[in-house]
Design a protein around this motif. Structure first.
Motif, mmCIF file in Angstrom:
data_model
loop_
_atom_site.group_PDB
_atom_site.id
_atom_site.type_symbol
_atom_site.label_atom_id
_atom_site.label_comp_id
_atom_site.label_asym_id
_atom_site.label_seq_id
_atom_site.Cartn_x
_atom_site.Cartn_y
_atom_site.Cartn_z
ATOM 1 N N LEU A 14 0.841 -1.211 0.000
ATOM 2 C CA LEU A 14 0.000 0.000 0.000
ATOM 3 C C LEU A 14 0.867 1.248 0.000
ATOM 4 N N TYR A 15 1.887 1.211 0.846
ATOM 5 C CA TYR A 15 2.755 2.382 0.972
ATOM 6 C C TYR A 15 3.526 2.627 -0.329
ATOM 7 N N ILE A 16 4.050 1.573 -0.892
ATOM 8 C CA ILE A 16 4.793 1.718 -2.157
ATOM 9 C C ILE A 16 3.871 2.276 -3.249
ATOM 10 N N ALA A 17 2.590 1.908 -3.153
ATOM 11 C CA ALA A 17 1.627 2.398 -4.142
ATOM 12 C C ALA A 17 1.215 3.848 -3.871
ATOM 13 N N GLY A 18 1.737 4.420 -2.798
ATOM 14 C CA GLY A 18 1.465 5.837 -2.542
ATOM 15 C C GLY A 18 0.532 6.114 -1.379
#
Lengths: 194, 64
Positions: A14-18
């Motif tokens: 989720l974090y990598i996806a922004g």
């Protein structure tokens, strides 16, 4: 957005996806484990916070750059980063940990034990100090395993990988750490009843 | 020539020697029981970083 049911790997994705809330939840979930492990090694609140912050800056940079490949092992990965930063610090300082108390008031204790008597509080504060001092007295390799196992909740396999030893060695170090704590407690005749 | 000797009571042993001494006298059950007894005390040493530090990290993340 309630992310408490998501596992670490999902939060990382989720974090990598922004989605910043992925990182927020990872911090909420693991901050005490990581911070306590650092703090009990360096014994200074502000230094521990600096190392904690530096560790997460490395985490953020790695995740944002797409170089993360630990697949479901977020906590051991962050612990490895923090562990290396602690080692770097002691190398730079060219010293080994010594027993000095640089920590301030333990807010945690104040919050949870406000209703006990002054005598009880004094006894508890003393046992806290004793236990902390005893952990600091352990040889570094035993202290590391104890902190990683108890506070960071790492498996012995993960500890073995992180410290570059066999699982049996990690297990043995944990056993020695506990045995030595037991010995020191007996020597000090400290009572840890309830 | 003067001969010197050192008492071998545990109180006089250097810490490193204490740590290196064998734990053969202690069974795994004793060690495990001790760990169970001390877990709560170890847990009570748990600490968290300040909110400022967490906010710094989150703020840094937003700039990346």
């Amino acid at each position: 957005m309630n992310l408490q049911s998501n596992n670490d790997q999902e939060l990382v994705k989720l974090y990598i996806a922004g989605n910043e809330s992925g990182l927020q939840e990872l911090l909420r979930r693991h901050k005490s484990k990581i911070y306590t492990s650092i703090y009990l090694l360096v014994k200074d609140q502000y230094l521990a916070e600096d190392i904690f912050q530096d560790a997460f800056i490395k985490v953020i940079n790695t995740l944002r750059s797409g170089r993360y490949n630990e697949e479901g092992k977020f906590l051991p990965w962050v612990m490895r980063i923090a562990h290396n930063l602690v080692i770097d610090y002691f190398r730079k300082e060219k010293r080994t940990p010594i027993i000095t108390s640089a920590d301030g008031v333990d807010v945690f204790n104040m919050l949870h034990f406000y209703d006990e008597s002054a005598e009880d509080r004094m006894l508890r504060d003393q046992t806290h100090k004793d236990l902390k001092a005893m952990i600091h007295l352990l040889p570094d390799e035993q202290k590391e395993v104890l902190l990683m196992r108890h506070y960071a909740d790492l498996s012995f396999k993960e500890i073995a990988d992180l410290t570059d030893v066999s699982i049996n060695t990690a297990l043995g170090r944990m056993r020695y750490a506990l045995s030595n704590l037991r010995k020191m407690l007996k020597t000090k005749e400290v009572s840890y009843k309830g | 020539m003067t001969k010197t000797s050192t008492s071998k009571t545990s109180a006089n042993l250097p810490l490193q020697n204490m740590f290196q001494s064998s734990t053969d006298n202690e069974s795994d059950a004793e060690i495990n029981l001790f760990y169970d007894q001390i877990k709560n005390k170890l847990d009570s040493l748990m600490k968290s970083p300040s909110d400022d530090i967490i906010n710094n990290i989150l703020a840094y993340s937003k700039t990346k």
